[in-house]
Every structure is written in C-alpha cells, then in structure tokens.
Design a protein around this motif. Structure first.
Motif, PDB file in Angstrom:
ATOM      1  N   SER A 275      47.684  41.542 -12.009  1.00 17.10           N
ATOM      2  CA  SER A 275      47.445  40.584 -10.919  1.00 17.10           C
ATOM      3  C   SER A 275      48.769  39.949 -10.516  1.00 17.10           C
ATOM      4  O   SER A 275      49.101  38.826 -10.920  1.00 17.10           O
ATOM      5  CB  SER A 275      46.431  39.527 -11.357  1.00 17.10           C
ATOM      6  N   VAL A 296      46.669  38.352  -4.829  1.00 17.46           N
ATOM      7  CA  VAL A 296      47.197  39.077  -5.991  1.00 17.46           C
ATOM      8  C   VAL A 296      46.811  40.539  -5.884  1.00 17.46           C
ATOM      9  O   VAL A 296      45.822  40.898  -5.227  1.00 17.46           O
ATOM     10  CB  VAL A 296      46.686  38.480  -7.322  1.00 17.46           C
ATOM     11  N   GLU A 299      43.081  43.343  -6.832  1.00 23.36           N
ATOM     12  CA  GLU A 299      41.823  42.623  -6.644  1.00 23.36           C
ATOM     13  C   GLU A 299      41.541  42.541  -5.147  1.00 23.36           C
ATOM     14  O   GLU A 299      42.438  42.270  -4.353  1.00 23.36           O
ATOM     15  CB  GLU A 299      41.906  41.203  -7.221  1.00 23.36           C
TER      16      GLU A 299
END
Length: 648
Positions: A275, A296, A299
């Motif tokens: 992330s 990030v 995701e």
C-alpha cells in the motif's frame, strides 16, 4: 504532459492490464516430438558463422504499405495506457532457426542463429524473411545494450507484447521467464541478468502447435491446413519487444473505469504489492487539471471528475491521466462513458451513457497478405478502421483475435465501439468427438481472464464474447459459459457479455445473438437453425449476416489455388459490383425493417476485408480496391440508425 493527439498517426503511447509471467510447466512433453515440422528449411548447423542476411520476401499479395515496413517495424511505444519516458524498442533484425524438439531447451544455441528474421513478424509472412509453414519449435535471438543515459539503480524490464504460443526467455544464457498464450503480453525483470555497460544476448525458444492434434489451444482462425474461413497461421514473436527502465517499486498495470457521472474507479498495481502512496491527476483536452486524487497502490479507490465530457462514437472525448508512485511516473488516458442494459419501450437494449445506441459495424478478422496476423504498419491498421468510420459505422467486432494495443487506442480516438471476441480453440470435426479436456478448458478460462484484465481500461470496448458458433465450446457435460460469464463480471462489471455468439445458446450473458446468412434475423419471432430463437429477456443482436461476395480481378486476389477453389463456398457471389451493392442495399433495408418492427439492437456485417479464399469484404485483401458504393452505404446505415432512434 502527454497530449491526447487528434491525429491517429501520432499514436505513441501504451496499454493497461496486468502482466503475467507464468512459471508453470509447458504443455509440450519434453521427451515428445509428436508434432512434426511440415516444412523446415533450415536445420541446426553448428558451422554457421554468419547468418543468412535478411531480405523481405515477395508476398503472394502485397498492400500499399508492404514496401514501407523497412527493418525497424512498429517503432511506436506499444502500450498507450502505461507510458514511461525511458524505453527502447528491440524491434528489427534478429536471427532465427528452427529447432527439433523441446529437448534443446537445456542447451541454448550460440548467437547468431542460422538466418536473419524481422521482429515482430509471423514466420509464415513474407515480411519476416522466412516464409516457412508448419514449424513447431524454433529459436529467436538478438543482442542489446542498455542506454547509457538511463538512471542507475532502476530495474530493467524486458517486455513482449505477444509470442505465439509458448515462449521461454534466456538472457546471457540464464533462463529468466516463461509465458503461455499467443495473444497476451508478458514482462520479465532482467536487471540481475544484464550487463548494464556492455552487450547482452537474448534468446527466445518458441513452441507453437497451432491446431495440430492432439492440442486444443486458443488460436482463433489459424490453421496449418488453410481452407475458406480458416487461414494461414502465425508463429513466433509477432508483436513488439522492448525494454524500459523503472524504479525498484514500480507500477505494473492500472485499471481505470470512468463513468457518465464522472466517477473514476481505479486500481494502481505495483511490483511490491504493498500500500504505497499514489497520486492520480486527470487532465482535460486543453491540458488543464480537472481532478487530483491521493490514494494507495494495490487497492481500488474512486474519485470524481466534475461534469466530464462523455465519450461516444459521435464525440470520442479522451482525458489524459498521469500517475505517480514514489519515484515512478507514468502517463495514460481514459474516457467517461457507461455501458449497461435496460428496457426501452419494453425492449431490452444496450445502453451507452443511459441511451439506446444501435451498434452497427463489421466482422473484423485482422488478417494481412504481407504480415498475416500483424498489419505491416500502424498506418495500415488505422486505414481499416477509418474505412468503417467513414461509411458511418460505429462499431467493429474483433473476431476471435486480439490486436496490438494501438488498435484499441485507435478505436478510442476514432469513436468505434469494440465487441471483443476471445480467440477460440480449434473448430474442427475432431473437436466434436474430442473436446478440450479439463486442463485445456482451465487454460482457456485463464487466458480469457488475461484478455479482460489487459484490455478493460480501453473506453471503446463495450462487450466481451466468450464463444463463437460453438468452436471449442463444451456442450455436453456442462455449460462453461455460465461460470466464465460470472468471472468476467467479477473482473469487469462495466461491460456487457455475449456468451455464445451464433449457436448453442443456453441462456448465459446479456445477448440473444443470431447468425444468419445472407439475410438478418435480428430480434425476430422467426429463426433458422442452428441459431436459437430470440430471447426477449436479453438483447437482440445480429452477430453475423451479409457475407455476400464478389470475385475481384486476379491482381487483388490471394493467388493460392486451394483458396481460389473454396471461393464458391462464399454465402453468395455477385457477378458484378452493381449487383453486389444492390444486394447489400436489399439486406441493409431488411435489417432496417427488422429494427423498426422487432427487437433488433445491433448488427455485424461480414466483413471488413477479403481474407485468402473469402471474397466478401468491403475491400479486397490487398486493401487496393473498395467494393462498396459509399454514398449508398452511408444512406442505408443512417436509415438503420433512424429506425432505431424512432424506437428509442
């Protein structure tokens, strides 16, 4: 800043999707040589010192672009949805030699190989300089150096856009990667295997059985025994090879979906898989920033662009996108549009930006007499698409083939909706008695997932096709189109699915799709076998019709007697162009009546070009003679759109 250029020939940027390097075992048995060479014009000769020099051979039929290819083909950056500044093409003159079996893999040959070859190309093509048929195992090789101005401390990525069918890659003698699937890209991080300050060797071992028994692999219309609707195959490295430099943690692919409300759904995939902070910036056609989003990597996230100009065939507006993740920066683009299905005046319709848009275009095979599977140049590829757009068509069905990414960028820019087929497994008589086994079916399903993941960020693609006319389709034990359609919706909920175009429709997907030649039967209360009756719960589509032919002059005809002998299998032959265009008018007018009267929402005319023994194209195989009366066709197509608009 990377501008979205209006000029098609200025295409110079690259594509989204997830790259895959499979470490799984090859489908070939290393101890088996059961697929013979039908032609092997060079054998291993360890005494070869200098390879046979490259020269483009004379194709059986050329095109206006044949002589323009040269020895540095396809110089454009090949992935328009993922562009970095530091990249270098490896296209050009390589060396090549056939191999006897996979037992050669442990002992790669020394460079140079026996003869020079043009990369990218199909070895069956004249442009390759080889023009060999039936070669199953082969080696390709070249050398390269890393540009001295590339920054130090970065990773060196070796990219292949498509190798048919299996590729095992060696750099400086070390095996660095393996990939299966003849239509999809793969990337190998070769940083630890290259000499950054000197020459490096690159060898690729290729295995391609095409449609040879007992293999069932996704190969579209390729066959080692061409006949009428099945054509000369393509073997080898048939799309670009290139290097790029990227930070240790870099962006590997990006998923973008931008809808009519201005909502952008994005996933930025990273090599580290963590992330990490990313910044996404969207710019309009003037280069002004319209949205910036911090998120990030790895995701899914959404953000909004206020009041976007929507993408459609009438207004193919595109927005530039830049993405930064740490030291990595890439350029891309997107278009705002929504594809859906809904009832309009009681009829199930395909909707673009909430409105019923009748889809009309051609079945597009994507074959070329000089390059076979690869167009000779970008200009040549865009010519075919421009011909369709110029006649007023708004759609193209990419028929059981996957094109270079620049094809889809051209459709994005022109405003052509794309119905994208999955390349089928072999469609032979033996397939009916020997269907794909469980592992072959699983491989087909794995590759259709790759197709979706690699191409789902192109705005022009509106529909995924799973099976064409039952070719390679399991029909007895269970109906795999149902779980495949479910998986596609998981991967890409933003598009429609045509599960079975033509025949053997068991009710999966969004379309009730009829194939009938020459007359259409689109969303009608009548049908002819083997197409299924129209299902009013789904969208009525004429997946194929037309197919009327006209035998051109010998100079425009594929000069292979076996192909010429199958011309009489064309659905209908017209003796002259007046009768050809008259029949086209009759069929298009019949389609217009069915649009006005029944539940027809789209239609695919067969086809864009002649191909080998098929003479039913709008233009001949050499692209030198256009059959259609443009004035008449434009008027007939507009009348179809008008009938659809009256129903909306």
């Amino acid at each position: 800043m990377l501008a979205v250029l209006p000029a098609l020939i200025a295409i110079s940027v690259f594509s989204v999707g997830s790259w895959t390097v499979s470490g799984s075992q090859s489908i070939l048995d290393p101890a088996t040589t059961s697929v013979p060479h039908l032609q092997q014009d060079d054998a291993h000769d360890t005494s070869v010192i200098s390879p046979v020099p490259y020269r483009a051979l004379t194709p059986l039929l050329d095109t206006p672009w044949t002589a323009k290819v040269g020895t540095l083909p396809w110089p454009q950056h090949p992935r328009p949805l993922l562009y970095r500044e530091n990249w270098q093409t490896l296209n050009g003159i390589w060396t090549y030699q056939p191999a006897f079996s996979s037992t050669e893999l442990p002992n790669p040959p020394a460079l140079p190989l026996a003869r020079e070859v043009l990369i990218p190309s199909c070895i069956e093509s004249a442009l390759s300089g080889i023009m060999a048929n039936g070669v199953t195992y082969m080696w390709f090789g070249t050398t390269f150096t890393i540009p001295s101005d590339w920054p130090t401390g970065q990773r060196i990525l070796l990219n292949f856009e498509a190798v048919d069918y299996e590729a095992t890659v060696f750099v400086n003698g070390a095996q660095v990667g393996f990939n299966r699937g003849g239509y999809f890209r793969f990337t190998v991080d070769v940083t630890d295997n290259v000499n950054p300050n000197g020459e490096n060797s690159l060898l690729v071992f290729v295995f391609d059985p095409t449609d040879s028994s007992p293999y069932h692999i996704p190969n579209g219309k390729q066959t080692r025994s061409p006949s009428h609707i099945f054509y000369t195959p393509c073997t080898g490295i048939w799309q670009p090879v290139w290097l790029e430099s990227a930070p240790p943690n870099h962006i590997t692919s990006m998923d973008f979906s931008a809808d009519m409300e201005g909502t952008v759904t994005t996933t930025i995939h990273s090599s580290a898989g963590g992330s990490d902070p990313v910044e996404v910036t969207v710019l309009d056609q003037d280069g002004s920033v319209v949205s910036t989003q911090d998120a990030v990597s790895d995701e899914s996230f959404t953000f909004a662009v206020p009041s976007p100009k929507l993408w459609s065939p009438d207004s193919p507006t595109l927005y530039n996108v830049t993405v930064k993740m740490g030291a990595d920066a890439v350029s891309s683009y997107t278009g705002f549009r929504t594809i859906s299905s809904g009832k309009v005046n009681g009829v199930q319709r395909p909707l673009l930006n909430g409105k019923f848009v009748f889809q009309f275009g051609t079945l597009d095979q994507g074959y070329w007499p000089d390059g076979i599977y690869l167009p000779p140049t970008l200009e040549a590829m865009v010519y075919d698409l421009g011909l369709l757009k110029g006649l007023g068509m708004n759609m193209v069905r990419k028929h059981i083939k996957v094109e270079p990414d620049l094809f889809y960028q051209a459709c994005d820019r022109l405003g052509l909706l794309v119905i994208q087929d999955m390349p089928c497994m072999p469609a032979t008589v033996s397939m009916e008695t020997s269907p794909p086994d469980a592992s072959e079916q699983a491989e087909f399903q794995r590759q259709i997932e790759i197709l979706v993941n690699e191409h789902k960020s192109y705005p022009s693609i509106v529909t995924w096709v799973i099976y064409n006319e039952g070719w390679g389709q399991l029909k007895e034990t269970y109906y795999p189109e149902f779980p495949i359609a479910t998986r596609i919706r998981e991967l890409d909920p933003t598009r429609l699915i045509d599960a079975t175009t033509g025949w053997f429709d068991h009710g999966a997907g969004d379309f009730s799709d009829n194939h009938h030649y020459a007359e259409p039967q689109c969303g009608t209360p009548f049908n002819s076998l083997p197409s299924s009756p129209y299902d009013p719960s789904r969208i009525g589509l004429q997946g194929e019709f037309g197919g009327i032919g006209h035998i051109p002059e010998a100079k425009n005809l594929w000069p292979v007697q076996a192909a010429i002998d199958t011309i009489n299998q064309t659905y209908e032959i017209n003796s002259d162009l007046d009768s050809y265009n008259y029949r086209a008018h009759v069929l298009l007018d019949l389609l217009r009546e069915q649009v006005a009267r029944f539940a027809c929402s789209g239609a695919v005319w067969t086809q864009t070009t002649d191909v080998e023994g098929e003479v039913n194209g709008l233009v001949t195989y050499d692209r030198r003679f256009v059959r259609v009366d443009a004035t008449q066709w434009k008027a007939d197509i507009q009348a179809i759109y008008a009938a659809a608009n009256a129903r909306a």
